[in-house]
Design an enzyme around this catalytic site. Structure first.
Site, PDB file in Angstrom:
ATOM      1  N   ASP A  38       0.790  -1.295   0.163  1.00 17.74           N
ATOM      2  CA  ASP A  38      -0.005   0.088  -0.081  1.00 17.74           C
ATOM      3  C   ASP A  38       0.741   1.293  -0.036  1.00 17.74           C
ATOM      4  O   ASP A  38       2.105   1.326  -0.078  1.00 17.74           O
ATOM      5  CB  ASP A  38      -0.979  -0.088   0.953  1.00 17.74           C
ATOM      6  CG  ASP A  38      -0.671  -0.562   2.331  1.00 17.74           C
ATOM      7  OD1 ASP A  38       0.621   0.074   2.864  1.00 17.74           O
ATOM      8  OD2 ASP A  38      -1.132  -1.308   3.192  1.00 17.74           O
ATOM      9  N   LYS A  60      -3.850   1.857   0.155  1.00 22.22           N
ATOM     10  CA  LYS A  60      -5.055   2.503   1.331  1.00 22.22           C
ATOM     11  C   LYS A  60      -4.410   3.513   1.911  1.00 22.22           C
ATOM     12  O   LYS A  60      -3.083   3.846   2.305  1.00 22.22           O
ATOM     13  CB  LYS A  60      -5.213   1.342   2.321  1.00 22.22           C
ATOM     14  CG  LYS A  60      -5.875   0.128   1.883  1.00 22.22           C
ATOM     15  CD  LYS A  60      -5.957  -1.255   2.659  1.00 22.22           C
ATOM     16  CE  LYS A  60      -6.465  -0.597   4.008  1.00 22.22           C
ATOM     17  NZ  LYS A  60      -6.821  -1.669   4.990  1.00 22.22           N
ATOM     18  N   MET A 173      -2.120   7.941  13.158  1.00 19.65           N
ATOM     19  CA  MET A 173      -3.517   8.328  12.364  1.00 19.65           C
ATOM     20  C   MET A 173      -4.246   9.539  12.951  1.00 19.65           C
ATOM     21  O   MET A 173      -5.205   9.504  13.235  1.00 19.65           O
ATOM     22  CB  MET A 173      -4.460   7.200  12.050  1.00 19.65           C
ATOM     23  CG  MET A 173      -3.765   6.171  11.385  1.00 19.65           C
ATOM     24  SD  MET A 173      -4.779   4.855  10.895  1.00 19.65           S
ATOM     25  CE  MET A 173      -4.473   3.759  12.451  1.00 19.65           C
TER      26      MET A 173
HETATM   27  N1  SAH Z   1       1.561  -0.665  10.717  1.00 11.48           N
HETATM   28  C1  SAH Z   1       2.119   0.860  10.796  1.00 11.48           C
HETATM   29  C2  SAH Z   1       0.953   1.796  11.364  1.00 11.48           C
HETATM   30  C3  SAH Z   1      -0.005   2.006  10.141  1.00 11.48           C
HETATM   31  S1  SAH Z   1      -1.376   3.047  10.578  1.00 11.48           S
HETATM   32  C4  SAH Z   1       3.177   0.853  11.791  1.00 11.48           C
HETATM   33  O1  SAH Z   1       3.348  -0.122  12.813  1.00 11.48           O
HETATM   34  O2  SAH Z   1       3.850   1.929  11.843  1.00 11.48           O
HETATM   35  C5  SAH Z   1      -0.682   4.420   9.654  1.00 11.48           C
HETATM   36  C6  SAH Z   1      -0.031   5.478  10.448  1.00 11.48           C
HETATM   37  O3  SAH Z   1       1.227   5.071  11.087  1.00 11.48           O
HETATM   38  C7  SAH Z   1       0.057   6.691   9.925  1.00 11.48           C
HETATM   39  O4  SAH Z   1      -1.155   7.726   9.946  1.00 11.48           O
HETATM   40  C8  SAH Z   1       1.069   7.544  11.063  1.00 11.48           C
HETATM   41  O5  SAH Z   1       0.423   7.940  12.150  1.00 11.48           O
HETATM   42  C9  SAH Z   1       1.946   6.267  11.181  1.00 11.48           C
HETATM   43  N2  SAH Z   1       3.098   6.164  10.333  1.00 11.48           N
HETATM   44  C10 SAH Z   1       3.497   5.264   9.344  1.00 11.48           C
HETATM   45  N3  SAH Z   1       4.935   5.541   8.707  1.00 11.48           N
HETATM   46  C11 SAH Z   1       5.425   6.577   9.367  1.00 11.48           C
HETATM   47  C12 SAH Z   1       6.398   7.208   9.303  1.00 11.48           C
HETATM   48  N4  SAH Z   1       7.332   7.040   8.532  1.00 11.48           N
HETATM   49  N5  SAH Z   1       6.537   8.454  10.101  1.00 11.48           N
HETATM   50  C13 SAH Z   1       5.467   8.723  10.980  1.00 11.48           C
HETATM   51  N6  SAH Z   1       4.581   8.157  11.275  1.00 11.48           N
HETATM   52  C14 SAH Z   1       4.197   6.971  10.429  1.00 11.48           C
END
Ligand code: SAH
Length: 253
Positions: A38, A60, A173
């Site tokens: 995604d 997504k 998020m």
């Molecule tokens: N499974 C992922 C989270 C997915 S939900 C994990 O473990 O990181 C998506 C959210 O993750 C985004 O809205 C943001 O809040 C966070 N996120 C994902 N990648 C990021 C990054 N490189 N820097 C900061 N926040 C991040």
């Protein structure tokens, strides 16, 4: 002729930087016949799959699903039933706000073996980037991973439970919901002076860090134009509670 048995791996792609991918994730990618990924997964990571592997973008993003979850569930199962090795690449760690439960359930219901390959979650990467550990002995001894966005129709998490001294919160998020998070925590008694660190695009070349306080949080987000993906760290250190209760005693005296 014996039928080949397919396999589904939910693989953590980490927060963005290629070298934060685990060796196990790399190995599953190299062996994959089909890779579903995604928006938050870097193309350089998808490119680690072998040339002949089928790549499917299931784009997504927060609050918008180009591909409804049920369609993804059905596709990974259908591909595995063909005897293929399916990698479902997810940003960060599949177990953290990754909708992994639905995919595990779909695989199990179809009798297909499913494996989870953990990844570096965004909160870990963001904390590392700003050299501010998620927990601090004597100051923050509980770590909460929580979200600003609930499924439509679901109640938001009960934030009053979080506003206690000694709590370190990582909000996923939450950029669009920052004003609501701020109001809930302040209403529950968290001090406006709680330190807040916002890390946008942790571990990527466009990473950005905004420092503020709980009282100023949504204003800072608007002023600085903070965008997703970002982690909001809100800390309520024990020493802040102690200092404020000292002030309260002085005022009361
Ligand atoms: N499974 C992922 C989270 C997915 S939900 C994990 O473990 O990181 C998506 C959210 O993750 C985004 O809205 C943001 O809040 C966070 N996120 C994902 N990648 C990021 C990054 N490189 N820097 C900061 N926040 C991040």
């Amino acid at each position: 002729m014996t039928r080949k048995i397919g396999h589904i791996a939910l693989v953590g792609a980490g927060p963005g930087a290629l070298d934060l991918l685990t060796l196990r994730a790399h190995s599953r990618l190299k062996d994959a016949d089909v890779v579903l990924y995604d928006r938050l997964v870097d193309p350089a990571i998808v490119d680690l799959a072998r040339t002949g592997a089928e790549r499917i973008y299931v784009g997504k993003e927060v609050g918008r699903c180009a591909w409804p979850q049920g369609r993804i569930d059905r596709l990974i199962v259908a591909k595995a039933k063909l005897g293929l090795r399916v990698v479902r690449l997810k940003s960060g760690d599949p177990s953290v706000f990754g909708r992994a439960c639905e995919e595990i359930a779909a695989a199990r219901a179809a009798g297909i073996e499913v494996e989870i390959v953990p990844g570096v979650t965004a909160a870990s990467a963001a904390a590392a980037s700003i050299a501010t550990p998620l927990t601090e002995r004597g100051e923050t001894d509980s770590l909460i991973l929580t979200t600003g966005t609930a499924r439509p129709g679901d109640a938001a998490p009960d934030r009053a439970r979080l506003a206690y001294p000694g709590t370190s919160m990582a909000f996923y998020m939450a950029v669009q919901r920052a004003a609501e998070v701020q109001a809930d925590l302040l209403a529950a008694g968290a001090p406006a002076a709680c330190p807040v660190d916002i890390v946008e695009r942790a571990s990527t070349p466009s990473e950005r860090h905004v420092q503020t306080t709980l009282g100023q949080m949504s204003q800072s987000i608007a002023e600085q134009g903070v965008q997703n993906p970002a982690i909001l760290f809100i800390r309520y250190p024990k020493s802040l509670a102690a200092a404020l209760s000292g002030t309260a005693r002085i005022i009361a005296a």
